[in-house]
Design an enzyme around this catalytic site. Structure first.
Site, PDB file in Angstrom:
ATOM      1  N   HIS A 200      22.306  57.369  43.518  1.00 49.18           N
ATOM      2  CA  HIS A 200      21.897  58.024  42.253  1.00 49.18           C
ATOM      3  C   HIS A 200      22.832  59.203  41.999  1.00 49.18           C
ATOM      4  O   HIS A 200      24.034  59.012  41.909  1.00 49.18           O
ATOM      5  CB  HIS A 200      20.425  58.427  42.398  1.00 49.18           C
ATOM      6  CG  HIS A 200      19.736  58.885  41.150  1.00 49.18           C
ATOM      7  ND1 HIS A 200      20.202  58.683  39.873  1.00 49.18           N
ATOM      8  CD2 HIS A 200      18.543  59.538  41.006  1.00 49.18           C
ATOM      9  CE1 HIS A 200      19.345  59.184  39.005  1.00 49.18           C
ATOM     10  NE2 HIS A 200      18.327  59.712  39.658  1.00 49.18           N
TER      11      HIS A 200
ATOM     12  N   HIS B 165      25.150  49.775  37.685  1.00 43.23           N
ATOM     13  CA  HIS B 165      24.043  50.586  37.155  1.00 43.23           C
ATOM     14  C   HIS B 165      22.782  49.742  37.143  1.00 43.23           C
ATOM     15  O   HIS B 165      22.839  48.535  36.992  1.00 43.23           O
ATOM     16  CB  HIS B 165      24.366  51.047  35.720  1.00 43.23           C
ATOM     17  CG  HIS B 165      23.506  52.183  35.281  1.00 43.23           C
ATOM     18  ND1 HIS B 165      22.267  51.977  34.711  1.00 43.23           N
ATOM     19  CD2 HIS B 165      23.667  53.515  35.387  1.00 43.23           C
ATOM     20  CE1 HIS B 165      21.726  53.154  34.449  1.00 43.23           C
ATOM     21  NE2 HIS B 165      22.551  54.107  34.853  1.00 43.23           N
TER      22      HIS B 165
ATOM     23  N   ASP C 173      29.133  58.571  36.760  1.00 42.28           N
ATOM     24  CA  ASP C 173      29.662  59.331  37.901  1.00 42.28           C
ATOM     25  C   ASP C 173      31.121  59.046  38.193  1.00 42.28           C
ATOM     26  O   ASP C 173      31.722  59.719  39.039  1.00 42.28           O
ATOM     27  CB  ASP C 173      28.824  59.012  39.152  1.00 42.28           C
ATOM     28  CG  ASP C 173      27.412  59.516  38.990  1.00 42.28           C
ATOM     29  OD1 ASP C 173      26.476  58.715  39.082  1.00 42.28           O
ATOM     30  OD2 ASP C 173      27.256  60.719  38.702  1.00 42.28           O
TER      31      ASP C 173
HETATM   32  C1  SDX Z   1      23.196  57.093  38.353  1.00 34.38           C
HETATM   33  O1  SDX Z   1      19.222  54.855  36.578  1.00 34.38           O
HETATM   34  C2  SDX Z   1      19.952  55.713  36.011  1.00 34.38           C
HETATM   35  O2  SDX Z   1      19.903  55.897  34.781  1.00 34.38           O
HETATM   36  C3  SDX Z   1      20.827  56.524  36.927  1.00 34.38           C
HETATM   37  C4  SDX Z   1      21.847  57.404  36.250  1.00 34.38           C
HETATM   38  C5  SDX Z   1      21.210  58.546  35.521  1.00 34.38           C
HETATM   39  O3  SDX Z   1      21.861  59.063  34.607  1.00 34.38           O
HETATM   40  O4  SDX Z   1      20.101  58.982  35.949  1.00 34.38           O
HETATM   41  O5  SDX Z   1      22.628  56.640  35.362  1.00 34.38           O
HETATM   42  C6  SDX Z   1      22.783  58.037  37.288  1.00 34.38           C
HETATM   43  O6  SDX Z   1      22.559  57.045  39.363  1.00 34.38           O
HETATM   44  C7  SDX Z   1      24.361  56.167  38.110  1.00 34.38           C
HETATM   45  C8  SDX Z   1      24.611  55.190  39.310  1.00 34.38           C
HETATM   46  C9  SDX Z   1      25.375  55.972  40.379  1.00 34.38           C
HETATM   47  N1  SDX Z   1      25.477  55.165  41.633  1.00 34.38           N
HETATM   48  C10 SDX Z   1      26.634  54.659  42.030  1.00 34.38           C
HETATM   49  O7  SDX Z   1      27.690  54.686  41.396  1.00 34.38           O
HETATM   50  C11 SDX Z   1      26.572  54.027  43.406  1.00 34.38           C
HETATM   51  C12 SDX Z   1      27.238  52.636  43.370  1.00 34.38           C
HETATM   52  N2  SDX Z   1      26.408  51.768  42.575  1.00 34.38           N
HETATM   53  C13 SDX Z   1      25.460  50.915  43.276  1.00 34.38           C
HETATM   54  O8  SDX Z   1      24.821  51.605  44.323  1.00 34.38           O
HETATM   55  C14 SDX Z   1      24.525  50.173  42.325  1.00 34.38           C
HETATM   56  O9  SDX Z   1      25.305  49.698  41.304  1.00 34.38           O
HETATM   57  C15 SDX Z   1      23.326  50.877  41.723  1.00 34.38           C
HETATM   58  C16 SDX Z   1      22.469  51.519  42.767  1.00 34.38           C
HETATM   59  C17 SDX Z   1      23.754  51.910  40.731  1.00 34.38           C
HETATM   60  C18 SDX Z   1      22.517  49.802  41.030  1.00 34.38           C
HETATM   61  O10 SDX Z   1      21.997  48.978  42.039  1.00 34.38           O
HETATM   62  P1  SDX Z   1      21.368  47.575  41.658  1.00 34.38           P
HETATM   63  O11 SDX Z   1      20.571  47.676  40.392  1.00 34.38           O
HETATM   64  O12 SDX Z   1      20.704  47.028  42.889  1.00 34.38           O
HETATM   65  O13 SDX Z   1      22.653  46.754  41.326  1.00 34.38           O
HETATM   66  P2  SDX Z   1      22.636  45.327  40.654  1.00 34.38           P
HETATM   67  O14 SDX Z   1      21.277  44.692  40.700  1.00 34.38           O
HETATM   68  O15 SDX Z   1      23.286  45.501  39.310  1.00 34.38           O
HETATM   69  O16 SDX Z   1      23.578  44.494  41.626  1.00 34.38           O
HETATM   70  C19 SDX Z   1      23.995  43.238  41.177  1.00 34.38           C
HETATM   71  C20 SDX Z   1      25.008  42.756  42.187  1.00 34.38           C
HETATM   72  C21 SDX Z   1      24.510  42.760  43.618  1.00 34.38           C
HETATM   73  O17 SDX Z   1      25.231  41.725  44.255  1.00 34.38           O
HETATM   74  P3  SDX Z   1      24.505  40.268  44.420  1.00 34.38           P
HETATM   75  O18 SDX Z   1      23.314  40.502  45.330  1.00 34.38           O
HETATM   76  O19 SDX Z   1      24.086  39.832  43.005  1.00 34.38           O
HETATM   77  O20 SDX Z   1      25.552  39.370  45.024  1.00 34.38           O
HETATM   78  O21 SDX Z   1      26.164  43.637  42.180  1.00 34.38           O
HETATM   79  C22 SDX Z   1      26.322  44.188  43.475  1.00 34.38           C
HETATM   80  C23 SDX Z   1      25.009  44.063  44.183  1.00 34.38           C
HETATM   81  O22 SDX Z   1      25.208  43.993  45.581  1.00 34.38           O
HETATM   82  N3  SDX Z   1      26.698  45.600  43.276  1.00 34.38           N
HETATM   83  C24 SDX Z   1      27.828  46.151  43.681  1.00 34.38           C
HETATM   84  C25 SDX Z   1      27.816  47.463  43.204  1.00 34.38           C
HETATM   85  N4  SDX Z   1      26.683  47.671  42.527  1.00 34.38           N
HETATM   86  C26 SDX Z   1      26.002  46.512  42.571  1.00 34.38           C
HETATM   87  N5  SDX Z   1      28.842  45.656  44.414  1.00 34.38           N
HETATM   88  C27 SDX Z   1      29.867  46.518  44.665  1.00 34.38           C
HETATM   89  N6  SDX Z   1      29.930  47.794  44.230  1.00 34.38           N
HETATM   90  C28 SDX Z   1      28.928  48.299  43.501  1.00 34.38           C
HETATM   91  N7  SDX Z   1      28.981  49.552  43.089  1.00 34.38           N
END
Ligand code: SDX
Length: 388
Positions: free
Chosen positions: A229, A270, A328
């Site tokens: 996050h 996201h 971010d």
């Molecule tokens: C913020 O919610 C908000 O509004 C938050 C925020 C706000 O303003 O409050 O926008 C702020 O928190 C932005 C996000 C910051 N976090 C990061 O940048 C950390 C990296 N991102 C990941 O941790 C992830 O993308 C999340 C936590 C942000 C989202 O997680 P999800 O919802 O579990 O991701 P998803 O369901 O979209 O994933 C789909 C696929 C998965 O693979 P499969 O199981 O389908 O094979 O994409 C993969 C995930 O493993 N994946 C990634 C990835 N993010 C998702 N793979 C590589 N790198 C990534 N960053």
């Protein structure tokens, strides 16, 4: 199987999901604050005006804006006793650990605005929090580097005042660069609210129990700290530094696809956006402006970030999963150019997000809400007797 998932309709009626503050369309990459698109607010509004909009639902007229700005200025100082609170922390504590503590400690001082059922009291708490977060954030930084705290100055704008408290000392008060102050104001604005993300939902859940607003915001800060996050902005800079050179990008992108490796590409993906985060676009524009003004267009980290964005957004794995740069991804490069140390990035995010947390808290408390009670899907043992 998992059995039929049931939920308690009562939970939905606690207004834990109803809100009129921010609208996000994840597929289209749209973000509206009280109906206004984020890119228009970033271009034409400023942070305190956006705070007013989030809190009250309408843009202020000239008189309302002047009153709001002067009200915030009147609350920028913190109780002198609070400065002693810092002495219990190690100087090398993570700034977010200190921020959680000192914001929670506000509950121990401002007893005259803890009545959550009185609208005036709620607004006083809202103004106090918006006004004091930059002061506390700067105190957290000064404490970590062993420099004296700087008092806020009411002749400066909100962002100028923050940079003054961060980087000036009693020995020398330099004029704050208007370019950096504008970039800082834009960063706060782009973080102001984002619907019911993990930390905002935490604030609403804490608020639904009747906890005081300072305690609720402290719970939001704790939730924001995680690298999935708000902690992502610090993690992005650490990742760009670890990549170190454009030649290493392919290796990192390959690692991010490796299911076994928990490593993810920080700043990508996201929970809601499966398209470009509209804030990331504005952040990239601001990044270009600030670095150009500072003559840092050749910043090596920016070059790595831009190459990484190009490679990832053209990569089938990321496209298929709707993974694009989020808020971010570029913010850390701007914060670094402003001179903010990496470990302070999430404290900046918390400071910027305060009006959003408070607006959601106030919206719920001023409406007809019930205590939040998320239900579970029970997967444990059925009833069994104690042996013997
Ligand atoms: C913020 O919610 C908000 O509004 C938050 C925020 C706000 O303003 O409050 O926008 C702020 O928190 C932005 C996000 C910051 N976090 C990061 O940048 C950390 C990296 N991102 C990941 O941790 C992830 O993308 C999340 C936590 C942000 C989202 O997680 P999800 O919802 O579990 O991701 P998803 O369901 O979209 O994933 C789909 C696929 C998965 O693979 P499969 O199981 O389908 O094979 O994409 C993969 C995930 O493993 N994946 C990634 C990835 N993010 C998702 N793979 C590589 N790198 C990534 N960053």
């Amino acid at each position: 199987g998992k059995g039929l998932f049931t939920y308690d309709p009562g939970f939905v009626s606690t207004a834990a999901t109803e809100s009129a503050i921010t609208y996000i369309d994840g597929a289209a990459g749209v973000l509206l604050h009280r109906g206004y698109p984020i890119d228009q607010l970033a271009e034409k509004s400023d942070y305190l005006e956006t705070c007013y909009l989030l809190l009250h639902g309408e843009l202020p007229d000239a008189e309302q804006k002047e009153t709001f700005v002067s009200t915030i200025k009147n609350h920028t100082m913190v109780h002198e006793q609070l400065s002693h609170f810092f002495n219990g922390f190690r100087r090398d504590a993570h700034p977010m650990a200190v921020m959680c503590g000192v914001v929670g400690a506000l509950s121990a001082f401002y007893h005259d605005s803890l009545d959550i059922h009185d609208e005036h009291s709620r607004m006083v708490s809202a103004h106090r929090l918006i006004a004091k977060m930059p002061t506390l954030a700067a105190m957290v930084y000064k404490y970590s580097i062993g420099q004296p705290f700087m008092y806020p100055r009411n002749d400066l704008s909100y962002a100028e005042n923050f940079l003054h408290m961060m980087f000036n000392t009693p020995c020398e008060e330099k004029k704050v660069s208007p370019v950096l102050a504008k970039a800082m104001d834009r960063i706060f604005l782009l973080h102001a609210d984002h619907e019911q993300n993990a930390s905002t939902s935490t604030v609403r859940l804490a608020g639904s129990t009747g906890a005081n607003p300072f305690a609720c915001i402290a719970s939001g800060i704790a939730a924001l700290w995680g690298p999935a996050h708000g902690g992502a902005n610090e993690a992005v800079l650490n990742m760009l530094n670890e990549i170190g050179d454009e030649s290493n990008i392919d290796k990192f992108v390959a690692k991010a696809k490796d299911k076994e490796d928990p490593f993810r590409l920080m700043g990508f993906g996201h929970r809601v956006y499966k398209n470009f985060d509209p804030r990331a676009k504005v952040m990239k524009q601001t990044c270009d402006e600030v670095l150009a003004e500072l003559g840092m267009e050749d910043d090596p980290l920016l070059k790595i970030a831009m190459k990484l964005e190009k490679i990832a957004t053209e990569d089938e794995y990321f496209i298929k999963r709707g993974l694009y740069p989020n808020v971010d991804f570029y913010s850390g490069i701007i914060l670094k150019a402003i001179g903010i140390p990496t470990e302070m990035f999430t404290v900046i995010f918390a400071t910027g997000r305060t009006p959003g947390w408070i607006a959601h808290w106030n919206e719920m408390i001023s409406g007809n809400y019930r205590i939040g009670r998320p239900r579970q899907l029970y997967t444990g043992y059925a009833k069994r007797d104690y042996p013997g």
